[in-house]
Every structure is written in C-alpha cells, then in structure tokens.
Design a protein around this motif. Structure first.
Motif, PDB file in Angstrom:
ATOM      1  N   LEU A   1      27.998 -31.502 -26.008  1.00  8.71           N
ATOM      2  CA  LEU A   1      27.318 -32.652 -26.587  1.00  8.71           C
ATOM      3  C   LEU A   1      26.797 -32.326 -27.979  1.00  8.71           C
ATOM      4  CD1 LEU A   1      26.245 -35.503 -26.372  1.00  8.71           C
ATOM      5  CD2 LEU A   1      24.215 -34.591 -25.254  1.00  8.71           C
ATOM      6  N   LEU A   2      26.209 -31.144 -28.133  1.00 10.43           N
ATOM      7  CA  LEU A   2      25.708 -30.725 -29.441  1.00 10.43           C
ATOM      8  C   LEU A   2      26.830 -30.676 -30.453  1.00 10.43           C
ATOM      9  CD1 LEU A   2      23.464 -29.645 -31.274  1.00 10.43           C
ATOM     10  CD2 LEU A   2      23.981 -27.372 -30.409  1.00 10.43           C
ATOM     11  N   LEU A   3      27.961 -30.104 -30.072  1.00  2.87           N
ATOM     12  CA  LEU A   3      29.101 -30.034 -30.980  1.00  2.87           C
ATOM     13  C   LEU A   3      29.632 -31.424 -31.299  1.00  2.87           C
ATOM     14  CD1 LEU A   3      31.058 -26.962 -29.605  1.00  2.87           C
ATOM     15  CD2 LEU A   3      29.802 -27.122 -31.743  1.00  2.87           C
ATOM     16  N   SER A   4      29.641 -32.313 -30.324  1.00  2.00           N
ATOM     17  CA  SER A   4      30.142 -33.661 -30.544  1.00  2.00           C
ATOM     18  C   SER A   4      29.275 -34.421 -31.535  1.00  2.00           C
ATOM     19  CB  SER A   4      30.177 -34.432 -29.225  1.00  2.00           C
ATOM     20  OG  SER A   4      31.058 -33.825 -28.330  1.00  2.00           O
ATOM     21  N   ILE A   5      27.979 -34.189 -31.484  1.00  2.00           N
ATOM     22  CA  ILE A   5      27.056 -34.900 -32.361  1.00  2.00           C
ATOM     23  C   ILE A   5      27.245 -34.496 -33.816  1.00  2.00           C
ATOM     24  CG2 ILE A   5      24.607 -35.152 -32.953  1.00  2.00           C
ATOM     25  CD1 ILE A   5      24.039 -34.975 -29.919  1.00  2.00           C
ATOM     26  N   ILE A   6      27.475 -33.197 -34.070  1.00  2.00           N
ATOM     27  CA  ILE A   6      27.527 -32.737 -35.456  1.00  2.00           C
ATOM     28  C   ILE A   6      28.925 -32.507 -35.993  1.00  2.00           C
ATOM     29  CG2 ILE A   6      25.235 -31.741 -35.464  1.00  2.00           C
ATOM     30  CD1 ILE A   6      26.378 -29.082 -34.839  1.00  2.00           C
TER      31      ILE A   6
ATOM     32  N   TRP B   1      20.917 -17.461 -36.772  1.00  2.00           N
ATOM     33  CA  TRP B   1      21.270 -18.798 -37.225  1.00  2.00           C
ATOM     34  C   TRP B   1      20.627 -19.825 -36.312  1.00  2.00           C
ATOM     35  CZ3 TRP B   1      23.126 -18.932 -41.849  1.00  2.00           C
ATOM     36  CH2 TRP B   1      23.862 -17.849 -42.327  1.00  2.00           C
ATOM     37  N   LYS B   2      20.094 -20.884 -36.898  1.00  2.00           N
ATOM     38  CA  LYS B   2      19.497 -21.967 -36.124  1.00  2.00           C
ATOM     39  C   LYS B   2      20.243 -23.250 -36.438  1.00  2.00           C
ATOM     40  CE  LYS B   2      15.178 -24.329 -35.163  1.00  2.00           C
ATOM     41  NZ  LYS B   2      13.763 -24.419 -35.473  1.00  2.00           N
ATOM     42  N   ILE B   3      20.637 -23.973 -35.391  1.00  3.35           N
ATOM     43  CA  ILE B   3      21.315 -25.257 -35.534  1.00  3.35           C
ATOM     44  C   ILE B   3      20.243 -26.327 -35.694  1.00  3.35           C
ATOM     45  CG2 ILE B   3      22.939 -26.883 -34.496  1.00  3.35           C
ATOM     46  CD1 ILE B   3      24.136 -24.095 -34.964  1.00  3.35           C
ATOM     47  N   LEU B   4      20.378 -27.169 -36.715  1.00  6.94           N
ATOM     48  CA  LEU B   4      19.372 -28.216 -36.965  1.00  6.94           C
ATOM     49  C   LEU B   4      19.688 -29.497 -36.232  1.00  6.94           C
ATOM     50  CD1 LEU B   4      18.881 -27.679 -40.777  1.00  6.94           C
ATOM     51  CD2 LEU B   4      17.510 -26.806 -38.927  1.00  6.94           C
TER      52      LEU B   4
ATOM     53  N   VAL C   1      23.329 -28.352 -41.548  1.00  6.25           N
ATOM     54  CA  VAL C   1      23.705 -28.227 -40.144  1.00  6.25           C
ATOM     55  C   VAL C   1      23.094 -26.962 -39.554  1.00  6.25           C
ATOM     56  CG1 VAL C   1      25.644 -27.983 -38.539  1.00  6.25           C
ATOM     57  CG2 VAL C   1      25.832 -29.518 -40.499  1.00  6.25           C
ATOM     58  N   ILE C   2      23.027 -25.879 -40.366  1.00  4.70           N
ATOM     59  CA  ILE C   2      22.451 -24.613 -39.919  1.00  4.70           C
ATOM     60  C   ILE C   2      21.502 -24.076 -40.985  1.00  4.70           C
ATOM     61  CG2 ILE C   2      24.434 -23.979 -38.484  1.00  4.70           C
ATOM     62  CD1 ILE C   2      25.264 -22.043 -40.748  1.00  4.70           C
ATOM     63  N   ILE C   3      20.597 -23.211 -40.554  1.00  5.24           N
ATOM     64  CA  ILE C   3      19.755 -22.442 -41.473  1.00  5.24           C
ATOM     65  C   ILE C   3      19.674 -21.020 -40.949  1.00  5.24           C
ATOM     66  CG2 ILE C   3      18.348 -24.370 -42.302  1.00  5.24           C
ATOM     67  CD1 ILE C   3      16.127 -23.383 -40.418  1.00  5.24           C
ATOM     68  N   ARG C   4      19.346 -20.120 -41.847  1.00  4.78           N
ATOM     69  CA  ARG C   4      19.152 -18.719 -41.467  1.00  4.78           C
ATOM     70  C   ARG C   4      17.653 -18.504 -41.288  1.00  4.78           C
ATOM     71  NH1 ARG C   4      22.140 -14.590 -39.358  1.00  4.78           N
ATOM     72  NH2 ARG C   4      21.139 -12.627 -39.834  1.00  4.78           N
ATOM     73  N   VAL C   5      17.263 -18.006 -40.113  1.00  6.71           N
ATOM     74  CA  VAL C   5      15.869 -17.710 -39.818  1.00  6.71           C
ATOM     75  C   VAL C   5      15.711 -16.200 -39.831  1.00  6.71           C
ATOM     76  CG1 VAL C   5      14.023 -17.916 -38.117  1.00  6.71           C
ATOM     77  CG2 VAL C   5      15.668 -19.778 -38.395  1.00  6.71           C
ATOM     78  N   GLY C   6      14.790 -15.701 -40.653  1.00  4.08           N
ATOM     79  CA  GLY C   6      14.581 -14.266 -40.742  1.00  4.08           C
ATOM     80  C   GLY C   6      15.445 -13.633 -41.819  1.00  4.08           C
ATOM     81  N   SER C   7      15.497 -12.321 -41.768  1.00  5.71           N
ATOM     82  CA  SER C   7      16.217 -11.566 -42.797  1.00  5.71           C
ATOM     83  C   SER C   7      17.723 -11.568 -42.545  1.00  5.71           C
ATOM     84  CB  SER C   7      15.722 -10.120 -42.811  1.00  5.71           C
ATOM     85  OG  SER C   7      16.094  -9.458 -41.625  1.00  5.71           O
ATOM     86  N   ASP C   8      18.462 -11.092 -43.540  1.00  9.15           N
ATOM     87  CA  ASP C   8      19.916 -11.009 -43.398  1.00  9.15           C
ATOM     88  C   ASP C   8      20.317 -10.042 -42.290  1.00  9.15           C
ATOM     89  OD1 ASP C   8      20.241 -12.810 -45.433  1.00  9.15           O
ATOM     90  OD2 ASP C   8      20.703 -11.317 -46.958  1.00  9.15           O
TER      91      ASP C   8
ATOM     92  N   SER D   1      35.129 -25.105 -40.382  1.00  6.65           N
ATOM     93  CA  SER D   1      33.694 -24.918 -40.212  1.00  6.65           C
ATOM     94  C   SER D   1      33.293 -25.114 -38.754  1.00  6.65           C
ATOM     95  CB  SER D   1      32.922 -25.889 -41.102  1.00  6.65           C
ATOM     96  OG  SER D   1      33.132 -25.599 -42.457  1.00  6.65           O
ATOM     97  N   TYR D   2      34.022 -25.957 -38.045  1.00  8.51           N
ATOM     98  CA  TYR D   2      33.769 -26.169 -36.622  1.00  8.51           C
ATOM     99  C   TYR D   2      33.916 -24.862 -35.843  1.00  8.51           C
ATOM    100  CZ  TYR D   2      34.805 -27.459 -31.796  1.00  8.51           C
ATOM    101  OH  TYR D   2      34.820 -27.517 -30.439  1.00  8.51           O
ATOM    102  N   LYS D   3      34.933 -24.080 -36.156  1.00  7.52           N
ATOM    103  CA  LYS D   3      35.124 -22.799 -35.473  1.00  7.52           C
ATOM    104  C   LYS D   3      33.968 -21.850 -35.764  1.00  7.52           C
ATOM    105  CE  LYS D   3      40.162 -22.712 -35.246  1.00  7.52           C
ATOM    106  NZ  LYS D   3      41.344 -21.947 -35.626  1.00  7.52           N
ATOM    107  N   VAL D   4      33.512 -21.834 -37.007  1.00  3.50           N
ATOM    108  CA  VAL D   4      32.373 -20.997 -37.383  1.00  3.50           C
ATOM    109  C   VAL D   4      31.134 -21.469 -36.642  1.00  3.50           C
ATOM    110  CG1 VAL D   4      30.865 -20.317 -39.290  1.00  3.50           C
ATOM    111  CG2 VAL D   4      33.336 -20.425 -39.634  1.00  3.50           C
ATOM    112  N   LEU D   5      30.914 -22.761 -36.604  1.00  2.00           N
ATOM    113  CA  LEU D   5      29.751 -23.331 -35.925  1.00  2.00           C
ATOM    114  C   LEU D   5      29.770 -23.015 -34.440  1.00  2.00           C
ATOM    115  CD1 LEU D   5      27.239 -25.077 -36.232  1.00  2.00           C
ATOM    116  CD2 LEU D   5      28.671 -27.072 -35.867  1.00  2.00           C
TER     117      LEU D   5
END
Length: 72
Positions: free
Chosen positions: A3-8, A69-72, A57-64, A16-20
């Motif tokens: 469902l999450l993938l379908s929404i975004i 990765w956090k999905i928004l 769609v994503i953000i990086r939380v914390g250091s490299d 990018s879908y494969k990366v996500l």
C-alpha cells in the motif's frame, strides 16, 4: 508495504522505484549495497536517491555513516 509503495509510486520513475523498495526493506542500506542488489552503478543509485529527496519522498535521518532513510 504494498500500500505504501502504491501511494507514492506515481511520484517516481521505475528505476527510483527499485531504489525505494530497497530502502523500505532496509532503511539502513548503503548506496553500494543497493547498487549490488539492483545491478546498477553506485552513481546511478546516488542520482535516484537525489531524485527521491528532491520529490520529498525520502529524507536522510542522522549522519551518512550511522543514519537511516525515512519515507515521508
């Protein structure tokens, strides 16, 4: 997860879908590991991640090194 993938999925291209999908399965995954799984260069992964970040769609939380990765 489906469902999450379908929404975004409308926001991203197929590559990018494969990366996500890889990020959803493992938020701590590295670009190198993603490139090995998907079978493309690390640079291609970096471009796709940049594209996903630009589309908010994503953000990086914390250091490299120790962040995730956090999905928004």
């Amino acid at each position: 997860m489906f469902l999450l993938l379908s929404i975004i999925v409308y926001k991203v291209a197929f590559k990018s879908y494969k990366v996500l999908k890889g990020i959803i399965e493992n938020p701590y995954i590295t670009q190198v590991k993603l490139s090995q799984i998907i079978g493309v260069s690390r640079r291609s992964i970096a471009k796709n991640i940049s594209n996903l970040k630009d589309k908010q769609v994503i953000i990086r939380v914390g250091s490299d090194r120790k962040g995730y990765w956090k999905i928004l």
